[in-house]
Design a protein around this motif. Structure first.
Motif, PDB file in Angstrom:
ATOM      1  N   GLN A 118      -1.526   7.265  10.160  1.00  0.00           N
ATOM      2  CA  GLN A 118      -1.996   6.575  11.383  1.00  0.00           C
ATOM      3  C   GLN A 118      -3.343   5.891  11.205  1.00  0.00           C
ATOM      4  OE1 GLN A 118      -1.805  10.044  11.291  1.00  0.00           O
ATOM      5  NE2 GLN A 118      -3.146  10.946  12.832  1.00  0.00           N
ATOM      6  N   TYR A 119      -4.028   6.172  10.078  1.00  0.00           N
ATOM      7  CA  TYR A 119      -5.309   5.510   9.837  1.00  0.00           C
ATOM      8  C   TYR A 119      -5.207   4.369   8.824  1.00  0.00           C
ATOM      9  CZ  TYR A 119      -6.904   9.621  12.293  1.00  0.00           C
ATOM     10  OH  TYR A 119      -7.056  10.596  13.235  1.00  0.00           O
ATOM     11  N   ILE A 120      -4.023   4.087   8.356  1.00  0.00           N
ATOM     12  CA  ILE A 120      -3.860   3.000   7.385  1.00  0.00           C
ATOM     13  C   ILE A 120      -3.590   1.691   8.116  1.00  0.00           C
ATOM     14  CG2 ILE A 120      -2.432   2.108   5.488  1.00  0.00           C
ATOM     15  CD1 ILE A 120      -3.981   4.451   4.560  1.00  0.00           C
ATOM     16  N   ARG A 121      -4.341   0.687   7.711  1.00  0.00           N
ATOM     17  CA  ARG A 121      -4.230  -0.612   8.367  1.00  0.00           C
ATOM     18  C   ARG A 121      -3.098  -1.416   7.726  1.00  0.00           C
ATOM     19  NH1 ARG A 121      -9.703  -3.818   9.848  1.00  0.00           N
ATOM     20  NH2 ARG A 121      -8.807  -5.061  11.503  1.00  0.00           N
ATOM     21  N   SER A 122      -2.294  -2.053   8.556  1.00  0.00           N
ATOM     22  CA  SER A 122      -1.232  -2.856   7.950  1.00  0.00           C
ATOM     23  C   SER A 122      -1.807  -4.169   7.435  1.00  0.00           C
ATOM     24  CB  SER A 122      -0.091  -3.086   8.940  1.00  0.00           C
ATOM     25  OG  SER A 122      -0.591  -3.647  10.122  1.00  0.00           O
ATOM     26  N   SER A 123      -2.605  -4.844   8.263  1.00  0.00           N
ATOM     27  CA  SER A 123      -3.283  -6.040   7.780  1.00  0.00           C
ATOM     28  C   SER A 123      -4.398  -6.412   8.750  1.00  0.00           C
ATOM     29  CB  SER A 123      -2.307  -7.206   7.643  1.00  0.00           C
ATOM     30  OG  SER A 123      -2.029  -7.711   8.920  1.00  0.00           O
ATOM     31  N   ILE A 124      -5.352  -7.202   8.264  1.00  0.00           N
ATOM     32  CA  ILE A 124      -6.437  -7.656   9.141  1.00  0.00           C
ATOM     33  C   ILE A 124      -5.969  -8.945   9.802  1.00  0.00           C
ATOM     34  CG2 ILE A 124      -8.880  -8.235   9.287  1.00  0.00           C
ATOM     35  CD1 ILE A 124      -9.223  -6.929   6.518  1.00  0.00           C
ATOM     36  N   GLU A 125      -5.825  -8.905  11.103  1.00  0.00           N
ATOM     37  CA  GLU A 125      -5.326 -10.078  11.838  1.00  0.00           C
ATOM     38  C   GLU A 125      -6.374 -11.193  11.833  1.00  0.00           C
ATOM     39  OE1 GLU A 125      -2.280 -10.521  13.387  1.00  0.00           O
ATOM     40  OE2 GLU A 125      -1.773  -8.677  12.311  1.00  0.00           O
TER      41      GLU A 125
ATOM     42  N   LYS B 165       0.830  -1.203   0.000  1.00  0.00           N
ATOM     43  CA  LYS B 165       0.000   0.000   0.000  1.00  0.00           C
ATOM     44  C   LYS B 165       0.865   1.253   0.000  1.00  0.00           C
ATOM     45  CE  LYS B 165      -3.165  -2.361   2.739  1.00  0.00           C
ATOM     46  NZ  LYS B 165      -3.532  -2.543   4.132  1.00  0.00           N
TER      47      LYS B 165
ATOM     48  N   GLU C  99      -8.555  -6.456   1.438  1.00  0.00           N
ATOM     49  CA  GLU C  99      -7.581  -5.354   1.399  1.00  0.00           C
ATOM     50  C   GLU C  99      -7.471  -4.817  -0.024  1.00  0.00           C
ATOM     51  OE1 GLU C  99      -3.998  -6.884   3.133  1.00  0.00           O
ATOM     52  OE2 GLU C  99      -4.890  -6.967   5.148  1.00  0.00           O
TER      53      GLU C  99
ATOM     54  N   GLN D 296      -8.557 -12.152   3.629  1.00  0.00           N
ATOM     55  CA  GLN D 296      -7.856 -10.946   4.081  1.00  0.00           C
ATOM     56  C   GLN D 296      -7.310 -10.162   2.896  1.00  0.00           C
ATOM     57  OE1 GLN D 296      -4.237 -11.801   6.170  1.00  0.00           O
ATOM     58  NE2 GLN D 296      -3.554  -9.722   5.746  1.00  0.00           N
TER      59      GLN D 296
ATOM     60  N   LEU E 176      -8.626  -1.061  -1.375  1.00  0.00           N
ATOM     61  CA  LEU E 176      -7.649  -0.180  -2.013  1.00  0.00           C
ATOM     62  C   LEU E 176      -8.164   0.265  -3.385  1.00  0.00           C
ATOM     63  CD1 LEU E 176      -4.813   1.017  -1.671  1.00  0.00           C
ATOM     64  CD2 LEU E 176      -3.896  -1.019  -2.809  1.00  0.00           C
TER      65      LEU E 176
ATOM     66  N   LEU F  74      -8.851  -1.155   4.346  1.00  0.00           N
ATOM     67  CA  LEU F  74      -7.771  -0.177   4.153  1.00  0.00           C
ATOM     68  C   LEU F  74      -7.502   0.629   5.422  1.00  0.00           C
ATOM     69  CD1 LEU F  74      -5.844   1.264   2.123  1.00  0.00           C
ATOM     70  CD2 LEU F  74      -7.712   2.857   1.648  1.00  0.00           C
ATOM     71  N   LEU F  75      -8.587   0.973   6.128  1.00  0.00           N
ATOM     72  CA  LEU F  75      -8.432   1.823   7.311  1.00  0.00           C
ATOM     73  C   LEU F  75      -8.203   0.997   8.568  1.00  0.00           C
ATOM     74  CD1 LEU F  75     -11.302   4.426   6.865  1.00  0.00           C
ATOM     75  CD2 LEU F  75      -8.951   4.492   6.007  1.00  0.00           C
ATOM     76  N   LYS F  76      -7.467   1.586   9.468  1.00  0.00           N
ATOM     77  CA  LYS F  76      -7.243   0.936  10.762  1.00  0.00           C
ATOM     78  C   LYS F  76      -8.591   0.714  11.436  1.00  0.00           C
ATOM     79  CE  LYS F  76      -3.206   1.409  12.662  1.00  0.00           C
ATOM     80  NZ  LYS F  76      -2.046   2.086  13.242  1.00  0.00           N
TER      81      LYS F  76
ATOM     82  N   TYR G  56     -16.965   6.950  11.060  1.00  0.00           N
ATOM     83  CA  TYR G  56     -15.622   6.566  10.623  1.00  0.00           C
ATOM     84  C   TYR G  56     -15.724   5.466   9.591  1.00  0.00           C
ATOM     85  CZ  TYR G  56     -10.830   4.686  10.997  1.00  0.00           C
ATOM     86  OH  TYR G  56      -9.569   4.241  10.740  1.00  0.00           O
TER      87      TYR G  56
END
Lengths: 502, 449
Positions: A52-59, A44, B351, B347, B355, B247-249, B211
């Protein structure tokens, strides 16, 4: 588990129902190669969103192939009992044949691919369909106006009680803050009343299984906002005094709420308007055959008398002089909105498709046949199971385990579990609460005499087993593959999500 | 019609004989005469299956917004996404559609395990400890979340709601909640589209944030949650587009205590607004205050793992007027579709779709904002939808030009708030091709000329 098709009617299934614990998809995916070519994402590089709002991955999310998904859910589906496989005499819940054409209709691209905010002129067909269903439900209930808005029976109930509360507010009768609820009512009735800030005064069901006028008269007071009734009630018995009770309510400025859960006993036959009901919700899945889906979605439209038509939730569908349909939000005292958009549209399509298959000529047969089937079971099982109320019943009948419990220490749950061994879904158990050890059976209009005969023979066989080999019944089910599950452990140490450590 | 019944004339006669009745009418003798319908019911005549087919097909064709040539950029809480066919194929199996609520666990393990897996995936997607078996939809789930917060915060009666929350969700909260029960305050949005918090104090039960919010803006819930924590105020995060969390936390990770929203995007068709599926999750410690159904893992008498509905002591069939909520169902089949969808995409798939949505929407947003005559309504970052304001022409002119090109250009925001005159909410998902997007921009250029 398919219904027993052998000639010997009460033969236990030949084979053990196959059961094998199926690992969850999440378990399956951890042993899986997650770098499958077609699922690769480029790293990405999003600059338009703060880092800080970007997710690295869904665990702990599944990563399996489509083929594995097909196998997983096909195997899961085989662990379910469904009305498409066998008899489901589930009282008050109503499991009837769900015509396949209904699903076809709801999945027409013109219905399933339309957006709720599309311009009204581009969705006239959907609005017309809703209008026609509103009209149909209004005529069927004998009431004046309808809104398809609520998402389920319980939400319809909430909306209905809100309408009653607002009606009194609007008429400066705010001291009317109490709802009369019979002790045989669905648990959602008192819960809905409480959610509207109203108090609940319980009415005892009379010895004959219905609310007696005198009881209501005694409980009546200036503080009473409404009575909540189910007609026929949860014992399957018609509320004989309903017309008089409604009059008492109206004479005292109170209203009548009708829980429409059992409308299928009276559809095409009786008018709720004529009974004096001011607002009722209709569980479309019970009376009009929308599938239950393992617990929903349902749909709980509300229909109202003249008194409450200005209070309907918004919106509903209206037609102008040019024959164009539009969404109407103009109800002067609307109780507002209880969800986004307009209703569970996909369920509405199915319900209209069912109603139109019967038309005015045949709709009453739904109730006639369901009542015939229920009474047939009642008559046949009366000698074997205790019938707590002898009054005539309509589409369902409530027995209790009194005979079996007292003499042989076998209870309702044991009987229910034993039925599974013979290839049936158990009836509704321990409801209504006023019958100790209740066994509530509802065959519906769609079952054949042969199915009923076989079920009856099975129930008699179980009654005999209680006498002769009680232990077999008490330790049931034996043929379901999985044994009785430990519910206490589930509640004491809740495991509600899968995680790697478990 | 008769094909739905299984009783023959002969059966009927035999059964009536057994009951000692001479006609079906005699089964209804317990009803007083005055309650019967008088005369013929006002309904059309019965239709055969082929008649039903042509009738419903004709009615569906009047909805021309479903035609393939019609391109829709409508979002605002209901999103057009591609649904893999496997979702339809599996979820339409009779064993799933015609099963009842899994109260008899031994013969309902399929539905129960599917719910358990749904709960697990939702909890992971939203970044919370526990999720329920689903709610009716996003709006009613949010109303229940506010009620839940008020239950947890017994002595507090103020609820703060971002004006970025979907207007229909706000209406739902207003309908669900007794005005005597709490005071609702609305938080205005600044230029970015972020809610402006007042001075916080101990009278506030919860703050509801979006959000991404209704206008597509990613509200800074981490900062809001941090401020709330100092006063023990609960943060409720509400979303309408579940795919954003590819994509978002996750909102739970950013400090939200309760997370609710609409799960339609996960494999459920638009279907004119329903049935959809409300997603709801929270921190583990609030599990007993969570409304709705829960499936839990346990073992059977021989120690084999299995599933049951659990923690039902919170529910209406036991607690009646003291129940946590009056909800007595979930949208199980929609939840099943969501579970199959999440499983199918996996997953990486989620993602990558997220994106893709973002990149397409961002492209459209950048191209449009370079044109003279329109501007962004809010400047904050967005996921797959954004709001614009027209300065040089009316929205009517704009929409007509697009309609002539068979395009629904977006949702008119004045529909919800008259102050948003000439404002449009534009959504863009993976269903739009690059050519579609170029066409959109071309029409925009022409109409703004």
């Amino acid at each position: 588990m398919s219904e027993n098709t052998h000639n010997e009617p009460y033969k236990v299934q030949e084979e053990q129902r196959s059961y094998k614990y199926i690992p969850t998809l999440l378990e399956k995916s951890i042993v899986h190669d997650t770098s499958l070519e077609n699922k690769k994402v480029q790293s990405k590089n999003v600059t338009s969103i703060p880092e800080q709002y970007i997710r690295s991955s869904i665990e702990d999310f599944p990563n399996v192939s489509e083929f594995e998904i097909v196998r997983h859910y096909t195997n899961l589906s085989k662990l379910n009992f469904s009305i498409d496989e066998g008899f489901y005499p589930l009282g008050s819940c109503t499991m009837k044949y769900n015509p396949k054409i209904n699903d076809w209709a709801a999945n027409l691209p013109g219905f399933r691919d339309i957006h709720p905010y599309a311009a009204e002129k581009t969705v006239q067909g959907a609005l017309e369909l809703m209008y026609l269903l509103q009209e149909s439900l209004t005529h069927i209930s004998g009431l004046k106006a309808c809104s398809l808005h609520p998402a389920a029976g319980a939400q319809g109930e909430l909306v209905g009680v809100k309408m009653i509360a607002k009606y009194h507010q609007q008429n400066n009768q705010t001291h009317k803050d109490t709802v009369l609820v019979p002790d045989s009512a669905h648990g959602t009735n008192p819960a809905s009343a409480a959610l509207c800030g109203l108090k609940v005064r319980e009415i005892k069901t009379g010895t004959k299984g219905y609310i007696e006028y005198a009881q209501v008269e005694e409980a009546m007071g200036d503080d009473v906002a409404a009575i909540m009734t189910t007609v026929p009630n949860t014992l399957g018995i018609f509320e004989k005094d309903i017309v008089k009770i409604s009059k008492l309510m109206h004479d005292n400025g109170a209203l009548v709420y009708g829980d429409g859960a059992n409308l299928n006993a009276l559809v095409g036959k009786a008018s709720f308007g004529a009974m004096g009901v001011d607002v009722m919700h209709i569980n479309l899945h019970k009376t009009f055959s929308t599938p239950h889906g393992g617990g929903g979605p349902g749909a709980g439209p509300v229909v109202v008398s003249d008194r409450l038509k200005d209070y309907l939730p918004s919106p509903f569908v209206n037609k102008n002089d040019q024959g164009e349909y539009h969404l109407d939000y103009s109800t002067p005292y609307s109780v507002g909105q209880y969800r986004a958009f307009y209703g569970n549209f996909g369920m509405l399509v199915r319900a209209l498709c069912y109603i139109y298959a019967f038309g005015h000529e045949h709709l009453a047969k739904i109730s006639e046949y369901s009542v015939l089937n229920a009474n047939y079971i009642r008559k046949a099982l009366e000698p074997y199971f205790h019938l707590p109320y002898e009054t005539d019943t309509l589409h369902e009948v409530v027995f209790s385990d009194q005979k079996q419990r007292k003499k042989y220490d076998v209870n309702t749950m044991d009987i229910a579990k034993r039925l599974m061994d013979y290839g049936y879904h158990p009836p509704t158990v321990y409801f209504p609460l006023i019958v100790e050890g209740a066994l509530m059976m509802e065959p519906t209009e769609s079952e054949s005499k042969r199915t009923l005969d076989r079920y009856i023979e099975t129930m008699i066989k179980i009654a005999q087993e209680c006498e002769n080999e009680a232990q077999t019944v008490k330790s049931a089910p034996h043929k379901t593959g999985i044994k009785r599950l430990n519910e206490t452990q589930a509640a004491r140490k809740p495991v509600l999500t899968w995680s790697k450590k478990d | 019609m008769m094909r739905y019944f299984s009783l023959t004339e002969h059966d009927k006669k035999q059964m009536l004989d057994t009951l000692g009745k001479s006609s079906l009418e005699q089964l209804f003798l317990s009803l007083p005469e005055e309650v019967f319908h008088q005369g013929q019911l006002n309904l059309p005549s019965a239709k055969e299956e082929y008649e039903l087919q042509s009738y419903f097909e004709a009615m569906s064709h009047k909805n021309y917004s479903a035609q393939k040539s019609f391109k829709s950029y409508l979002g605002a809480g209901a999103y057009e996404h591609f649904i893999p066919y496997v979702v339809d194929a599996l979820s339409s199996r009779g064993e799933f559609t015609t099963a009842y609520t899994p109260y008899q666990a031994e013969i309902s393990q399929g539905t129960l395990q599917a719910i358990f897996e749904f709960q697990s995936m939702v909890a992971n997607l939203l970044g919370v400890g526990v999720a329920n078996a689903s709610m009716y939809d996003g709006a009613s789930a949010l109303a229940e979340a506010v009620l839940m917060a008020l239950r947890i915060q017994k002595k507090r009666s103020k609820v703060l709601i971002s004006q970025g929350v979907h207007p229909e969700y706000i209406k739902t909260i207003q309908s669900y909640i007794d005005p005597n029960q709490c005071e609702i305050h609305y938080l205005p949005l600044n230029q970015e589209g972020y809610p402006q918090l007042p001075e916080l104090d101990d009278s506030i039960a919860c703050v509801v944030t979006g959000y991404p919010n209704f206008y597509g803006v990613i509200e800074p819930i981490d900062q809001i949650a941090e401020q709330c924590k100092q006063h023990n105020i609960l943060t409720i995060a509400c979303f309408t587009e579940a795919l954003a969390f590819g994509l978002l936390k996750a909102p739970g990770e950013l400090g939200a205590d309760i997370v609710v929203g609409e799960g339609q995007s996960l494999g459920n068709p638009l279907s004119f607004g329903g049935p959809y599926v409300g997603l709801m999750g929270a921190d583990d410690k609030y599990v007993r205050q969570l409304p709705g159904r829960l499936a839990g893992q346990t073992v059977d008498a021989q120690g084999t793992p299995g599933y049951v509905l659990t923690l039902s002591t919170r529910e209406q069939h036991i607690r009646r007027q003291k129940a946590t909520s009056n909800i007595c169902t979930n949208h199980s089949l929609c939840a099943l579709r969501a579970a199959i969808y999440m499983g199918t995409l996996g997953q990486k798939g989620i993602e990558s779709i997220a994106l893709n949505n973002h990149e397409k929407a961002e492209y459209l947003k950048n191209e449009l904002t370079q044109l003279k005559g329109l501007e962004l309504l809010y400047q904050g970052p967005s996921f797959n939808e954004f709001a614009i304001k027209l300065n040089s022409i009316s929205l009517k002119q704009w929409q007509e030009a697009f309609e002539n090109n068979n395009i629904a250009s977006g949702v008119d925001l004045a529909r919800f708030d008259h102050r948003n005159k000439n404002c449009l909410l534009i959504n863009c998902t993976e269903t739009k091709t690059d050519d579609d997007l170029k066409h959109y921009i071309k029409v925009a250029k022409e109409v703004l000329k």
